[in-house]
Design an enzyme around this catalytic site. Structure first.
Site, mmCIF file in Angstrom:
data_model
loop_
_atom_site.group_PDB
_atom_site.id
_atom_site.type_symbol
_atom_site.label_atom_id
_atom_site.label_comp_id
_atom_site.label_asym_id
_atom_site.label_seq_id
_atom_site.Cartn_x
_atom_site.Cartn_y
_atom_site.Cartn_z
ATOM 1 N N ARG A 98 0.842 -1.271 -0.039
ATOM 2 C CA ARG A 98 0.092 -0.073 -0.010
ATOM 3 C C ARG A 98 0.902 1.262 0.074
ATOM 4 N NH1 ARG A 98 -2.293 -3.653 -1.444
ATOM 5 N NH2 ARG A 98 -4.195 -4.731 -0.600
ATOM 6 N N SER A 112 -11.131 -0.212 2.297
ATOM 7 C CA SER A 112 -10.515 -0.555 3.669
ATOM 8 C C SER A 112 -10.073 0.777 4.570
ATOM 9 C CB SER A 112 -9.268 -1.564 3.508
ATOM 10 O OG SER A 112 -9.853 -2.805 2.788
ATOM 11 N N GLU A 138 -5.479 3.245 5.991
ATOM 12 C CA GLU A 138 -5.058 3.053 4.547
ATOM 13 C C GLU A 138 -5.775 4.123 3.791
ATOM 14 O OE1 GLU A 138 -6.182 -0.222 1.081
ATOM 15 O OE2 GLU A 138 -5.469 -1.177 2.993
#
Length: 301
Positions: A171, A220, A290
């Site tokens: 990520r 998320s 995130e």
């Protein structure tokens, strides 16, 4: 005080004090002080090279993974339009504008009988945003299929990055926050031994069955800490029923914050921070956001 008259005269659209609520997947957002949508690459380069000194540049994609606080974003927000959604395919290489959605890229690959990009049907955002954060789902990441991408810095200089140069990890990537990804090249597999359309449908169905669908949410909330699943930590900390204002956790997947239609950006951020604190107290594991949070808190709220 900077006004529209201080900016270069462009072919694209340049507006002041623009609400972003309708673009945001959360359905709630602060405003952009200035919003620029370039007509094409030349227009974007011209605009950036003529910007007033010291003005901040914030590139945004489809706002599928972004929470913009109620105080809004100072400076110029840049969102790529239709010119940056073109695609070309030659043999097993797909060249696409960074404004195209990940699901569209998956469909283009499918239409040209190229495998390996089916998982992109599970990512809701744009290609540019996905590369910036090395987005992924169902065991694959966009860096797995990326060959190269083109970027333009806030000073108007153009640069190309091979996939190994962006230093992609879970990520994240080494591409700077003010760099705008404008174009990318991907490699498909011409010799798969499965039905590509069937796999694309399976990914779409899996996303629909395992994640909140048809509601105001932004993917998320937290990254999975090494060795853990964020949703399981949230559940273990007893956070499933926590809500703040119009923000609550999805019943289908507790690592997704959902807006019931009345939440402010602050409701969403405060809920996320409260959950992270409870998880830390209960499990000793620190959750990392995130979702990208941008802009100023509105102190008048």
């Amino acid at each position: 005080m900077i006004s529209l008259d201080d900016f270069p005269k462009v072919k694209g659209s340049l507006e002041e004090n623009v609400p972003l609520n309708k673009k945001a997947f959360f359905g709630t957002s602060g405003k952009a002080e200035f919003l620029f949508k370039p007509a094409d690459m030349d227009d974007l380069v011209f605009f950036l090279r003529g910007l007033p000194k010291g003005i901040k540049v914030t590139p945004l994609g489809m706002l599928s993974n972004v929470l913009i606080r109620s105080g809004g974003i100072d400076g110029v927000v840049i969102i790529l339009g239709d010119w940056f959604k073109k695609s070309f395919v030659e043999e097993n290489v797909l060249e696409v504008g960074a404004g195209i959605s990940c699901s569209q890229l998956s469909t283009i690959a499918m239409d040209h009988e190229l495998g390996g990009l089916e998982f992109l049907m599970g990512l809701p955002g744009s290609v540019g945003g996905a590369i910036k954060m090395n987005a992924g789902c169902f065991g694959s990441e966009i860096s797995d299929v990326l060959i190269e991408c083109e970027t333009i810095a806030s000073n108007g200089s153009v640069r190309w990055f091979k996939v190994e140069d962006i230093k992609a990890s879970y990520r994240s990537s080494a591409i700077s926050d003010d760099s705008i990804i404008t174009r990318a090249w991907f490699r498909g597999n011409q010799n798969v031994r499965y039905s590509i359309p069937k796999k694309v449908r399976e990914v779409a169905e899996m996303r629909k069955n395992t994640q909140p669908y048809g509601v105001l949410t932004c993917g998320s909330t937290f990254k999975n800490p090494t060795g853990f699943k964020a949703w399981k930590l949230i559940e273990e900390a007893g956070c499933r029923d926590i809500s703040i204002g119009g923000a609550k956790l999805s019943e289908k997947h507790c690592n997704f914050i959902v807006n019931d239609g009345t939440a402010t950006p602050e409701d969403i951020e405060n809920l996320g921070n409260q959950i992270a604190q409870k998880v830390l107290e209960k499990t000793g594991v620190k959750l990392e956001w995130e979702i990208v949070r941008l802009g100023k808190v509105n102190t008048r709220l």
